[in-house]
Write a protein that holds these residues in place. Structure first.
Motif, PDB file in Angstrom:
ATOM      1  N   LEU A 431     -13.095  12.798  54.531  1.00 26.50           N
ATOM      2  CA  LEU A 431     -11.875  12.853  53.718  1.00 26.50           C
ATOM      3  C   LEU A 431     -11.481  11.496  53.152  1.00 26.50           C
ATOM      4  N   ARG A 432     -11.913  10.417  53.771  1.00 24.41           N
ATOM      5  CA  ARG A 432     -11.627   9.118  53.157  1.00 24.41           C
ATOM      6  C   ARG A 432     -12.687   8.741  52.125  1.00 24.41           C
ATOM      7  N   GLY A 433     -13.701   9.609  51.969  1.00 22.77           N
ATOM      8  CA  GLY A 433     -14.686   9.430  50.907  1.00 22.77           C
ATOM      9  C   GLY A 433     -15.744   8.401  51.186  1.00 22.77           C
ATOM     10  N   ASN A 434     -15.999   8.105  52.470  1.00 20.69           N
ATOM     11  CA  ASN A 434     -17.000   7.089  52.805  1.00 20.69           C
ATOM     12  C   ASN A 434     -17.779   7.540  54.031  1.00 20.69           C
ATOM     13  N   THR A 435     -18.951   8.115  53.803  1.00 20.31           N
ATOM     14  CA  THR A 435     -19.792   8.589  54.907  1.00 20.31           C
ATOM     15  C   THR A 435     -21.039   7.731  55.062  1.00 20.31           C
ATOM     16  N   LEU A 594     -12.197  17.354  47.526  1.00 20.72           N
ATOM     17  CA  LEU A 594     -12.467  17.423  46.094  1.00 20.72           C
ATOM     18  C   LEU A 594     -11.201  17.172  45.282  1.00 20.72           C
ATOM     19  N   SER A 595     -10.052  17.624  45.771  1.00 25.30           N
ATOM     20  CA  SER A 595      -8.794  17.323  45.088  1.00 25.30           C
ATOM     21  C   SER A 595      -8.529  15.832  45.069  1.00 25.30           C
ATOM     22  N   GLU A 596      -8.845  15.165  46.176  1.00 25.72           N
ATOM     23  CA  GLU A 596      -8.669  13.708  46.218  1.00 25.72           C
ATOM     24  C   GLU A 596      -9.661  13.001  45.295  1.00 25.72           C
ATOM     25  N   VAL A 597     -10.858  13.564  45.143  1.00 30.69           N
ATOM     26  CA  VAL A 597     -11.826  12.982  44.203  1.00 30.69           C
ATOM     27  C   VAL A 597     -11.258  13.003  42.790  1.00 30.69           C
ATOM     28  N   ILE A 606     -12.550   5.708  41.209  1.00 33.06           N
ATOM     29  CA  ILE A 606     -13.885   6.144  40.829  1.00 33.06           C
ATOM     30  C   ILE A 606     -14.009   5.888  39.329  1.00 33.06           C
ATOM     31  N   ARG A 607     -14.849   4.941  38.952  1.00 34.90           N
ATOM     32  CA  ARG A 607     -14.917   4.497  37.562  1.00 34.90           C
ATOM     33  C   ARG A 607     -15.729   5.450  36.689  1.00 34.90           C
TER      34      ARG A 607
END
Length: 809
Positions: A431-435, A594-597, A606-607
């Protein structure tokens, strides 16, 4: 074969999208390099976008001429024309050329020593420090003298150009501008100064202020630049729509009452549609605000709804990003006192805080031991914190890694059972987007593989319909589904084989994760293009005319696609949001991620599509594909390094292969690199490791023959053989580890599927037992196939043959 370098100027080469040689550039890339296309056009780079063929003109940057700047003669001609324009304007006001070209007698207050006068003229502060002029005649006389001094400075700079003369021009212009600004109320009624005041006003506009006001001196100016672009496009669209409306009114009035009445009716209908769009707009879609702002600007004089939304939209732009929209003048400017960098830091920090808050929500809903859940929630609450520091919002981003390490320590102290702790830590990282630090093979199972496969069934059936030989592949892919689901797919396949009409969507609204991932990547790429447009606009890349028509609709002869891209991005985001929130088959944690993405793309964290998280989804197939990508990174590095070192050794030898010899040698070197890559990835081809070994031996022998033909000496050939053999051993080590991981992925999937099927069988047996105990009048028995079905081995890792090319090539 003619190469690009040898192609004549009138040749037309075609390259696949993104694969053009590095020296070939687009118009925009040439512009950034300070060059113009000239006659360097060599062909097109072609590709497909949303099913349409697209092409970009490519130019040879080595033959592209530099941009031409104005010469001294051209500058002199411009000055001469400007002076002539001023003289003619003076003649229209009753002055003769002799009077304008003759010396001007100073006013009585200026009578002093000539030497002192010269020193006064050369001083930068002469007129700034002078006492205020109260006589209107003196104001005009001094303005005339300052203008003549400016003309003389231009003449000197043209006839004898040097740094001192150029500096004198700048000082003279600054003194004249300062005088005109100071006495504008008195001088503004003289038409002679109209052009000067127009230039001053243009220079004073906020949108042409220094780029650092838009946050361009740091990488954190995204929010303000995007807001400025979107507001500019909305204002331009509103201006042109307003102009068309005014023109339609004039035409209707000229035609008479019936035309006016018809126009009023059409206008009311158009206004009603605009009001409906405004009321239905989503607040979380920044690009959709462009159409809303344009509607509000056009209709707010006649509509309370438009006025309400205009007030809200303009407030949001000004409050959040310091972008000021003037609804009366159809203009956009930047508040010079707004701190865009601080606002961007807050936006990015709160995005991370929102992700961490989602972690708290999911962990609090997990079924954990009561004795440990409290301690785990306390650790996560401490990790997230209570908010973002107003004084240093970036601290929350800087401390992310350290906070994550401390969370692992605190979770260990909470004494959670190992499976529960693994689930919690995976949810945290996902969920923090870093695996990046997660071993995906050991991660907990979140999504039923059969549920994930339902979304892919339409593509699998389409594959079978187009090629019946794919039946084996389809069977392997659906092996992770329940027996009942497999039967349903096979029945559809049987009907397809008979030539019948079949709806491929056996489970409507189920999300195909691959298609959703592609749509997210496309959205991120389009948003990245808008980001580039915003950067270019903020740095003053557009002329005034281009600036005023940027993104405007229905302007003949204008090839601007910014408006279309904004509309497309707004639609993409709404569709993605609907799919993420309402599509079937996604786990709740995936919907949150995905909503956070989407939010991270909007905020600039996210550029573009390259910055998307490694793991978009939490299912086992996606994890396995991500693991394949990880394996491909060292394999690709090994392959590339080997190619480069072989090439260097060839160049260091006495050989100088030419023509076809050089091409064949390059091909042999590339083949060795490809073989090493395949081996290092675990030899996932259909033939397996044995075929890959044979292929490698053949390619190694071919390389040796080509080295001899190219004239490479024996010493260099021996070095190359030793290098290739050494790299082959390294590839073998990597490949062995990759193959072992592939087997472990398959075993993991088999265990998950078997456990799931066993649970299904037990539920069916329990249901049948309850029915018998209740003396139910039925002869139905549990589905025996569902109880005993044993799934075929599922090809989890390395199954990208259905939808993408090999990773790392």
């Amino acid at each position: 074969m003619t190469t690009v370098d040898e192609a004549p100027d009138n040749s037309r080469q075609e390259f696949d999208w993104g694969l053009a040689p590095s020296h070939l550039k687009t118009r925009r890339q040439l512009r950034d390099m300070g060059k113009s296309p000239g006659k360097s056009f060599v062909g097109h780079m072609v590709g497909k976008f949303r099913g349409r063929r697209i092409a970009a003109q490519m130019f040879d940057s080595r033959r592209a001429p530099d941009k031409r700047g104005p010469s001294a003669a051209q500058l002199a001609a411009i000055d001469k024309a400007t002076r002539e324009h001023q003289l003619r304007a003076a003649e229209r006001r009753g002055f003769s050329r002799a009077e304008m070209n003759g010396p001007i007698e100073p006013a009585p207050g200026w009578e002093h020593n000539p030497t002192e006068k010269e020193e006064e003229i050369m001083s930068d502060n002469t007129f700034d420090n002078a006492e205020a002029i109260t006589d209107l005649f003196e104001m005009h006389q001094r303005a005339d003298q300052l203008e003549q001094m400016l003309d003389e400075a231009h003449h000197v700079a043209t006839t004898a150009p040097d740094d001192h003369a150029a500096e004198a021009v700048v000082r003279a212009q600054e003194r004249l501008d300062a005088h005109l600004r100071r006495y504008r109320g008195e001088l503004n009624n003289n038409p002679h100064w109209d052009s000067h005041y127009a230039t001053i006003d243009q220079a004073d506009k906020p949108q042409v202020q220094a780029p650092e006001q838009l946050g361009l001196d740091t990488p954190t100016g995204h929010g303000q630049r995007m807001a400025y672009l979107l507001a500019t496009v909305a204002v331009n669209q509103a201006r042109y729509r307003d102009q068309r409306l005014a023109k339609a009114v004039e035409q209707a009035q000229a035609l008479g009452g019936d035309a006016v009445e018809e126009l009023v009716t059409r206008g009311e209908q158009t206004q009603a549609r605009a009001e409906a769009r405004l009321e239905a707009r989503r607040q979380d879609n920044p690009t959709a605000a462009v159409q809303a702002l344009a509607d509000a600007l056009v209709w707010h004089p006649n509509s309370e709804i438009a006025t309400k939304h205009l007030r809200q939209l303009t407030y949001d732009y000004a409050e959040q990003w310091g972008v000021v929209v003037d609804a009366d003048e159809f203009a956009v400017s930047i508040d010079p006192n707004f701190d865009a960098v601080d606002a961007q830091n807050h936006a990015e920090a709160w995005r991370l805080f929102d992700r961490e808050s989602a972690v708290m929500d999911f962990v609090s809903a997990m079924a954990l031991l009561d004795t440990a859940k409290g301690a785990a929630m306390e650790a996560i609450s401490e990790w997230r914190g209570i908010g973002i520091s107003p004084a240093d919002p970036r601290a929350h981003l800087r401390d992310e890694a350290a906070r994550r390490e401390q969370l692992s320590v605190d979770l260990a102290a909470a004494k959670l059972p190992e499976p529960d702790r693994a689930r919690v830590e995976f949810v945290v990282d996902y969920l923090r987007g870093n695996t990046a630090d997660v071993d995906l093979l050991d991660s907990p199972v979140i999504v039923d593989p059969g549920e994930e496969a339902r979304g892919r069934v339409p593509r699998l059936l389409e594959l079978f319909a187009n090629d019946p030989r794919a039946a084996k592949v389809v069977g392997e892919e659906i092996a992770v589904m329940t027996a009942a689901d497999q039967d349903r797919v096979r029945q559809a396949g049987t009907e397809i084989a008979r030539g019948g009409e079949v709806d491929f969507k056996l489970w409507p609204d189920h999300v195909d994760r691959y298609e959703l991932g592609e749509a997210l990547a496309e959205y991120a790429a389009d948003y990245g293009e808008l980001r580039s447009e915003a950067d270019y606009l903020a740095t003053g890349g557009y002329s005034e005319e281009e600036h005023e028509r940027l993104g405007a609709e229905d302007i003949p002869g204008v090839g601007d696609e910014t408006g279309d891209r904004i509309t497309r991005v707004a639609q993409q985001r709404d569709q993605l949001r609907d799919t993420i929130l309402n599509g079937k088959g996604l786990a709740p944690v995936e919907r949150a991620h995905l909503s956070e993405v989407l939010g991270d793309i909007d905020a600039g964290r996210i550029r573009d599509h390259k910055d998307l998280p490694e793991l978009l989804f939490a299912d086992e197939r996606t994890k396995a594909d991500a693991d394949v990508n990880r394996v491909g990174v060292p394999a690709s590095r090994l392959s590339t390094a080997t190619r480069e070192e072989i090439t260097q050794r060839i160049e260091a030898s006495s050989a100088e292969p030419q023509g076809w010899d050089a091409e064949r040698l390059n091909g042999a070197v590339s083949s060795i690199g490809d073989s090493l890559y395949s081996v290092a990835c675990g030899a996932r081809g259909n033939g397996g490791i044995e075929d890959e070994r044979k292929s490698y031996a053949d390619k190694r022998a071919r390389l040796g023959k080509e080295l001899v033909k190219a004239g490479v000496d024996e010493a260099a050939r021996a070095e190359i053989r030793e290098l290739v053999d050494d790299r082959a051993r390294q590839a073998g080590v990597l490949g062995t580890a990759a193959a072992q991981r592939e087997q472990r992925w398959q075993a993991k999937t088999d265990r998950v599927v078997a456990a799931r099927d066993n649970a299904v069988a037990q539920r069916l047996a329990a249901t049948a037992g309850r029915a018998q105990n209740g003396r139910a009048c039925t002869t139905n028995r549990p589905d025996r196939a569902a109880q005993t079905a044993s799934p075929a081995p599922a090809r989890v890792a390395g199954r990208r043959n259905l939808h993408s090319a090999e990773i790392g090539r």
